[in-house]
Scaffold this motif. Structure first.
Motif, mmCIF file in Angstrom:
data_model
loop_
_atom_site.group_PDB
_atom_site.id
_atom_site.type_symbol
_atom_site.label_atom_id
_atom_site.label_comp_id
_atom_site.label_asym_id
_atom_site.label_seq_id
_atom_site.Cartn_x
_atom_site.Cartn_y
_atom_site.Cartn_z
ATOM 1 N N LEU A 206 -36.396 -14.590 -39.878
ATOM 2 C CA LEU A 206 -36.162 -14.621 -38.431
ATOM 3 C C LEU A 206 -34.796 -14.670 -37.870
ATOM 4 O O LEU A 206 -34.476 -14.403 -36.864
ATOM 5 N N GLN A 207 -34.005 -15.424 -38.810
ATOM 6 C CA GLN A 207 -32.490 -15.446 -38.584
ATOM 7 C C GLN A 207 -31.704 -14.016 -38.802
ATOM 8 O O GLN A 207 -30.524 -13.960 -38.537
ATOM 9 N N THR A 208 -32.282 -13.044 -39.781
ATOM 10 C CA THR A 208 -31.491 -12.111 -40.371
ATOM 11 C C THR A 208 -31.904 -10.731 -40.060
ATOM 12 O O THR A 208 -31.063 -9.926 -39.459
ATOM 13 N N ARG A 209 -33.272 -10.568 -40.420
ATOM 14 C CA ARG A 209 -33.991 -9.029 -39.990
ATOM 15 C C ARG A 209 -34.758 -8.870 -38.849
ATOM 16 O O ARG A 209 -34.726 -7.893 -38.266
ATOM 17 N N PHE A 210 -35.395 -9.783 -38.693
ATOM 18 C CA PHE A 210 -36.486 -9.476 -37.318
ATOM 19 C C PHE A 210 -35.864 -10.048 -36.107
ATOM 20 O O PHE A 210 -36.227 -11.288 -35.421
ATOM 21 N N THR A 211 -34.701 -9.365 -35.822
ATOM 22 C CA THR A 211 -34.132 -9.740 -34.795
ATOM 23 C C THR A 211 -33.770 -8.769 -33.804
ATOM 24 O O THR A 211 -33.609 -7.665 -34.384
ATOM 25 N N MET B 299 -32.919 -4.961 -35.517
ATOM 26 C CA MET B 299 -33.815 -3.841 -35.397
ATOM 27 C C MET B 299 -33.535 -2.864 -34.104
ATOM 28 O O MET B 299 -33.979 -1.612 -34.453
ATOM 29 N N LYS B 300 -32.858 -3.312 -33.164
ATOM 30 C CA LYS B 300 -32.873 -2.286 -32.106
ATOM 31 C C LYS B 300 -31.902 -1.032 -32.604
ATOM 32 O O LYS B 300 -32.238 0.180 -31.981
#
Length: 364
Positions: free
Chosen positions: A300-305, A309-310
């Motif tokens: 949540l802090q690193t990749r799923f942001t 991702m944009k």
């Protein structure tokens, strides 16, 4: 925007008689002979439709097996996916790349431009097959690969399809490569998952399963919201050196906020605890539950942001847009395609908030 040279050009040539044979029965798995040209290289192939319900779509998906030469780019077969129901056409690739970032074995996926007998058929996603060549390209140990072909691949003793005790513990799986002995190890793992007492489970399961890799795969399913991913849409690899199973994702177009019909899916639709028997038993153990929670929090802090991702979403969007604008099956929906990056980013924001809220309620 990038020019059209950014996508490889694949040209399929099928004799009219064989094309008629292919179209005569879309449910027939028997291939027809064809020729594939890639960068002026001629490849004699066997060609068949692929998938289940997707065969009914106007834009077909294809399974290609190389005949002469027997392999191409260190593969004996590939899949060309139409991604017809995904208005972005990006979700499958976005998901498989995301799994790889999480440290999960994941097939390579790349966009190509396809012609059949000189007619432009649009944008396709070339998917790497999960087999012995998949393992060799990654310098992995020899092993078995089992495809989860239906919902009976639920790690349970009970059939999801028949609602009764399974007649075989191999139900739901199709062996792609491996030995008869590997069949036994798969059955043994499923049996142990369902029968080992809670007091012995933690020590027993790590003799059969790479638990860390499984939790990474589980996180990938949860972040992308592949509802079918817990009992379907995966392959199992049993490493002959370690004797442990790993899970490999497969078919992830119904993700990132859209379901299998291409309709919007609520960000809280897929629970973070998953659905299958193996996941339930793992997360019942405080040790694995804590490791899983830490993995979700870190991701949540690193990749799923949005920040992470944009750029990936926009890169794919820009790469394929010129081709989607000419795709005979997609060009009339180009305005919808143009809105999809925002839909995906909105999903990431809402899904992130949901997972964060759920994790706060976990007492570990």
């Amino acid at each position: 925007m990038k020019d059209q040279s950014t996508l490889p050009q694949y040209q399929l040539f099928i004799h009219p008689k064989d094309l008629w044979e292919l179209k005569k029965d879309i449910w027939d798995d028997d291939p027809v002979p064809a020729v594939l040209r890639v960068n002026q290289k001629r490849l004699d192939i066997d060609l068949a439709y692929r998938g289940s319900h997707i065969r009914d779509f106007k834009k077909k998906s294809y399974h290609i097996t190389f005949y002469s030469p027997k392999t191409f780019r260190r593969a004996k077969e590939i899949h060309l996916n139409a991604e017809y129901k995904d208005p972005s056409m990006m979700r499958n690739k976005l998901s498989l790349d995301f799994f790889a970032e999480l440290g999960t074995l994941s097939p390579k996926a790349n966009f190509v431009s396809l012609q059949i007998n000189g007619k432009y058929e649009g944008v396709y996603l070339e998917l790497e097959s999960v087999d012995e060549y998949f393992l060799a390209k990654r310098n992995l140990a020899d092993g078995a690969v089992f495809y989860a072909v239906d919902d009976d691949a639920n790690f349970s003793l009970v059939s999801d399809l028949e609602r009764d005790t399974k007649t075989s513990l191999e139900l739901g799986y199709e062996k792609k490569t491996g030995t008869k002995e590997d069949d036994f190890y798969l059955q043994d793992m499923i049996y142990k998952i369902n029968t080992v007492p809670k007091s012995e489970f933690k020590g027993e399961i790590v003799k059969h399963l790479d638990a860390d890799k499984y939790l990474r795969w589980l996180a990938g399913v949860v972040f992308t919201s592949n509802y079918d991913g817990f009992v379907h849409n995966y392959a199992l690899y049993r490493n002959h050196e370690t004797g442990l199973f790993e899970v490999i994702p497969w078919d992830y177009d119904a993700t990132w906020g859209r379901d299998i019909h291409g309709d919007r899916m609520d960000a809280d639709y897929v629970r973070i605890q998953g659905f299958n028997t193996l996941t339930a038993r793992l997360l019942d153990e405080p040790y694995f539950r804590k490791a899983y929670k830490q993995l979700l929090e870190e991701t949540l802090q690193t990749r799923f942001t949005i920040e992470h991702m944009k750029p990936k979403v926009m890169s794919l969007y820009e790469q394929i847009r010129p081709f989607v604008a000419k795709d005979p099956y997609k060009k009339d929906e180009i305005d919808r395609f143009d809105r999809e990056p925002d839909v995906i980013c909105e999903y990431i924001k809402e899904r992130s908030a949901f997972i964060s809220s759920e994790l706060k309620q976990w007492n570990i």
